[in-house]
Design a protein around this motif. Sequence first.
Motif, PDB file in Angstrom:
ATOM      1  N   ALA A   1      49.893  40.511  42.883  1.00 26.12           N
ATOM      2  CA  ALA A   1      49.371  41.276  41.747  1.00 26.12           C
ATOM      3  C   ALA A   1      50.516  41.855  40.930  1.00 26.12           C
ATOM      4  N   ARG A   2      50.193  42.156  39.669  1.00 29.55           N
ATOM      5  CA  ARG A   2      51.173  42.792  38.777  1.00 29.55           C
ATOM      6  C   ARG A   2      50.508  43.931  38.006  1.00 29.55           C
ATOM      7  N   GLY A   3      51.299  44.953  37.722  1.00 25.04           N
ATOM      8  CA  GLY A   3      50.834  46.050  36.892  1.00 25.04           C
ATOM      9  C   GLY A   3      51.509  46.072  35.545  1.00 25.04           C
ATOM     10  N   THR A   4      52.523  45.221  35.377  1.00 28.00           N
ATOM     11  CA  THR A   4      53.251  45.170  34.111  1.00 28.00           C
ATOM     12  C   THR A   4      52.706  44.048  33.233  1.00 28.00           C
ATOM     13  N   TYR A   5      52.908  44.219  31.927  1.00 28.54           N
ATOM     14  CA  TYR A   5      52.473  43.226  30.942  1.00 28.54           C
ATOM     15  C   TYR A   5      53.634  42.954  29.999  1.00 28.54           C
ATOM     16  N   SER A   6      53.856  41.685  29.673  1.00 25.87           N
ATOM     17  CA  SER A   6      54.967  41.332  28.795  1.00 25.87           C
ATOM     18  C   SER A   6      54.697  41.702  27.349  1.00 25.87           C
ATOM     19  N   SER A   7      53.421  41.583  26.936  1.00 23.25           N
ATOM     20  CA  SER A   7      53.104  41.773  25.521  1.00 23.25           C
ATOM     21  C   SER A   7      52.358  43.070  25.239  1.00 23.25           C
ATOM     22  N   LYS A   8      52.233  43.932  26.243  1.00 24.05           N
ATOM     23  CA  LYS A   8      51.483  45.178  26.053  1.00 24.05           C
ATOM     24  C   LYS A   8      52.303  46.355  26.540  1.00 24.05           C
ATOM     25  N   GLU A   9      52.050  47.496  25.957  1.00 29.54           N
ATOM     26  CA  GLU A   9      52.708  48.717  26.390  1.00 29.54           C
ATOM     27  C   GLU A   9      51.761  49.517  27.284  1.00 29.54           C
ATOM     28  N   GLY A  10      52.331  50.222  28.224  1.00 34.94           N
ATOM     29  CA  GLY A  10      51.518  51.109  29.052  1.00 34.94           C
ATOM     30  C   GLY A  10      51.340  50.640  30.472  1.00 34.94           C
ATOM     31  N   GLY A  11      51.623  49.370  30.774  1.00 35.12           N
ATOM     32  CA  GLY A  11      51.499  48.882  32.132  1.00 35.12           C
ATOM     33  C   GLY A  11      52.556  49.496  33.032  1.00 35.12           C
ATOM     34  N   LYS A  12      52.185  49.764  34.279  1.00 34.36           N
ATOM     35  CA  LYS A  12      53.098  50.364  35.235  1.00 34.36           C
ATOM     36  C   LYS A  12      53.242  49.446  36.433  1.00 34.36           C
ATOM     37  N   PRO A  13      54.483  49.133  36.870  1.00 29.43           N
ATOM     38  CA  PRO A  13      54.659  48.232  38.010  1.00 29.43           C
ATOM     39  C   PRO A  13      54.007  48.796  39.269  1.00 29.43           C
ATOM     40  N   LEU A  14      53.433  47.918  40.069  1.00 28.16           N
ATOM     41  CA  LEU A  14      52.923  48.332  41.373  1.00 28.16           C
ATOM     42  C   LEU A  14      54.111  48.613  42.281  1.00 28.16           C
ATOM     43  N   SER A  15      54.114  49.796  42.868  1.00 27.42           N
ATOM     44  CA  SER A  15      55.272  50.232  43.660  1.00 27.42           C
ATOM     45  C   SER A  15      54.825  50.705  45.029  1.00 27.42           C
ATOM     46  N   ASP A  16      55.641  50.377  46.041  1.00 27.03           N
ATOM     47  CA  ASP A  16      55.372  50.864  47.389  1.00 27.03           C
ATOM     48  C   ASP A  16      56.287  52.036  47.756  1.00 27.03           C
ATOM     49  N   ALA A  17      56.879  52.662  46.725  1.00 18.75           N
ATOM     50  CA  ALA A  17      57.735  53.829  46.965  1.00 18.75           C
ATOM     51  C   ALA A  17      56.921  54.975  47.536  1.00 18.75           C
ATOM     52  N   LYS A  18      57.582  55.884  48.209  1.00 15.87           N
ATOM     53  CA  LYS A  18      56.913  57.022  48.819  1.00 15.87           C
ATOM     54  C   LYS A  18      56.181  57.843  47.751  1.00 15.87           C
ATOM     55  N   GLY A  19      54.944  58.173  48.028  1.00 12.66           N
ATOM     56  CA  GLY A  19      54.135  58.949  47.097  1.00 12.66           C
ATOM     57  C   GLY A  19      53.295  58.110  46.170  1.00 12.66           C
ATOM     58  N   GLU A  20      53.559  56.802  46.097  1.00 11.36           N
ATOM     59  CA  GLU A  20      52.765  55.914  45.252  1.00 11.36           C
ATOM     60  C   GLU A  20      51.552  55.397  46.045  1.00 11.36           C
ATOM     61  N   PRO A  21      50.442  55.128  45.368  1.00  7.72           N
ATOM     62  CA  PRO A  21      49.252  54.649  46.092  1.00  7.72           C
ATOM     63  C   PRO A  21      49.468  53.268  46.684  1.00  7.72           C
ATOM     64  N   ILE A  22      48.880  53.046  47.859  1.00  4.87           N
ATOM     65  CA  ILE A  22      48.937  51.727  48.471  1.00  4.87           C
ATOM     66  C   ILE A  22      47.532  51.143  48.676  1.00  4.87           C
ATOM     67  N   ASP A  23      46.510  51.987  48.543  1.00  2.00           N
ATOM     68  CA  ASP A  23      45.135  51.528  48.712  1.00  2.00           C
ATOM     69  C   ASP A  23      44.480  51.390  47.337  1.00  2.00           C
ATOM     70  N   TYR A  24      43.864  50.244  47.097  1.00  2.00           N
ATOM     71  CA  TYR A  24      43.276  49.959  45.798  1.00  2.00           C
ATOM     72  C   TYR A  24      41.860  49.407  45.959  1.00  2.00           C
ATOM     73  N   ARG A  25      41.015  49.719  44.970  1.00  2.00           N
ATOM     74  CA  ARG A  25      39.719  49.074  44.850  1.00  2.00           C
ATOM     75  C   ARG A  25      39.857  47.932  43.848  1.00  2.00           C
ATOM     76  N   VAL A  26      39.101  46.881  44.065  1.00  2.00           N
ATOM     77  CA  VAL A  26      39.181  45.701  43.203  1.00  2.00           C
ATOM     78  C   VAL A  26      37.894  45.604  42.391  1.00  2.00           C
ATOM     79  N   PHE A  27      38.049  45.447  41.079  1.00  2.00           N
ATOM     80  CA  PHE A  27      36.899  45.410  40.174  1.00  2.00           C
ATOM     81  C   PHE A  27      36.962  44.183  39.273  1.00  2.00           C
ATOM     82  N   ARG A  28      35.810  43.873  38.683  1.00  2.00           N
ATOM     83  CA  ARG A  28      35.698  42.727  37.779  1.00  2.00           C
ATOM     84  C   ARG A  28      34.687  43.055  36.684  1.00  2.00           C
ATOM     85  N   ASN A  29      34.800  42.405  35.545  1.00  2.00           N
ATOM     86  CA  ASN A  29      33.773  42.429  34.496  1.00  2.00           C
ATOM     87  C   ASN A  29      33.371  43.842  34.075  1.00  2.00           C
ATOM     88  N   ALA A  30      34.169  44.465  33.252  1.00  3.59           N
ATOM     89  CA  ALA A  30      33.802  45.772  32.704  1.00  3.59           C
ATOM     90  C   ALA A  30      32.692  45.577  31.679  1.00  3.59           C
TER      91      ALA A  30
END
Length: 406
Positions: free
Chosen positions: A195-224
């Motif tokens: 998975a990726r949190g960054t976008y080449s052509s968009k602003e505002g994306g944040k890289p997925l990080s496993d650094a201390k204090g960053e979330p590691i558990d995620y919910r997965v969604f589709r079709n807003a």
Amino acid sequence: MYTIFGRFSQVSIALALLAPLGSLQAQNFPISPDQKATASQVAQTGVPLSELAPNAPDEYTVKRGDTLWAISGMFLKSPWRWPELWGMNIDEIRNPHRIYPGQQLYLDKSNGRARLRTRGSASMDGQPGDTVRVSPRTRYESLSDAAVPTLSPQAIEPFLAEALIVDEATFAMAPRIVATQEGRVLLSRGDRAYARGTYSSKEGGKPLSDAKGEPIDYRVFRNATPLKDPTTGEILGYEAQFVGKAELIRGESVENVKDKDGKVTTETVPATINIVVSKEEMRVGDRLVAEPPREVLSYVPRAPATAIEGQIVSIYGSAVRLAGGNQVVVLNRGNRDGLERGHVMAVLLSGAVVTDRTDSPRTRIRLPNERNGLLIVFRTFEKVSYALLLQVDEGVKVGDRFKNPN
């Protein structure tokens, strides 16, 4: 673990045992000024006997598995009037969110008014008293909250984990699954993906990080899916479809590599995730949302202090046209309109349009809306809310109206 010796009042013992629980979780059980005002008023005067349920018991011992909705309905004609039931005993039950198994409730009907009271436990010689002697011993108490819930947890817990209302831009910028192992098309529990949190052509994306204090558990969604107001057509938000959960194993990174000519280039390395829960099979493009902190919630049933009316926007997670009891619906009212967790609303059956055959012009008339049941709000967003249908006489459909129950 708590060690208690000597002679204590019953209240002191209770406070000693419950204080750690309260300090950990009390912030999740707010009591609104309206609830306090209602309770204070009723505490001074009691409740008219005419407001009691026809078969209200003179006494009742709270049991494990009870709910506030059931207990309040046992004593009062209208279960949403729980703050008044609490107010009948405000001196002894100071927090309506914390009614525990084993508490004994007694109905005092003196002077034409009703008040609910509790009776203290018996003393060591079997007689009621304000103090008890506790022999020196070690007492173990679980830190799990044993308070009686408003509703059966099984009825709404899945929706607390699954429901998500976002705006379109936020969902579009959420981290997403970009690749699978071995070119798999579909993912299920136990599979690994990237998975990726960054976008080449968009602003505002944040890289997925496993650094201390960053979330590691995620919910997965589709079709807003857009939720539109049935009357105005306004898009109130986007409801994302919950498909599972993922755990972040490694964060995103960038590596420098040399090609065969010795030229250094950079390569993007996506984050590694494991699928840990699968409600539906997942695929590339599905979005990740960080798992929010787990809350221990209670919903004191009550009517809104101000008049609120609205319509049902959708039936959650179902393709059926009509919803019944214990199904979840989405309302076109939210925080901005004054809806809160615990608000009970009456569901209305829209009056049919019929022809008046007693009138020679055959006038078309609309019959009045009739009450069709009750719902309780259990999760709110800015413009929409989720509610559980409690009592339904006929099927509830999109566009049906709701309003204050009293």
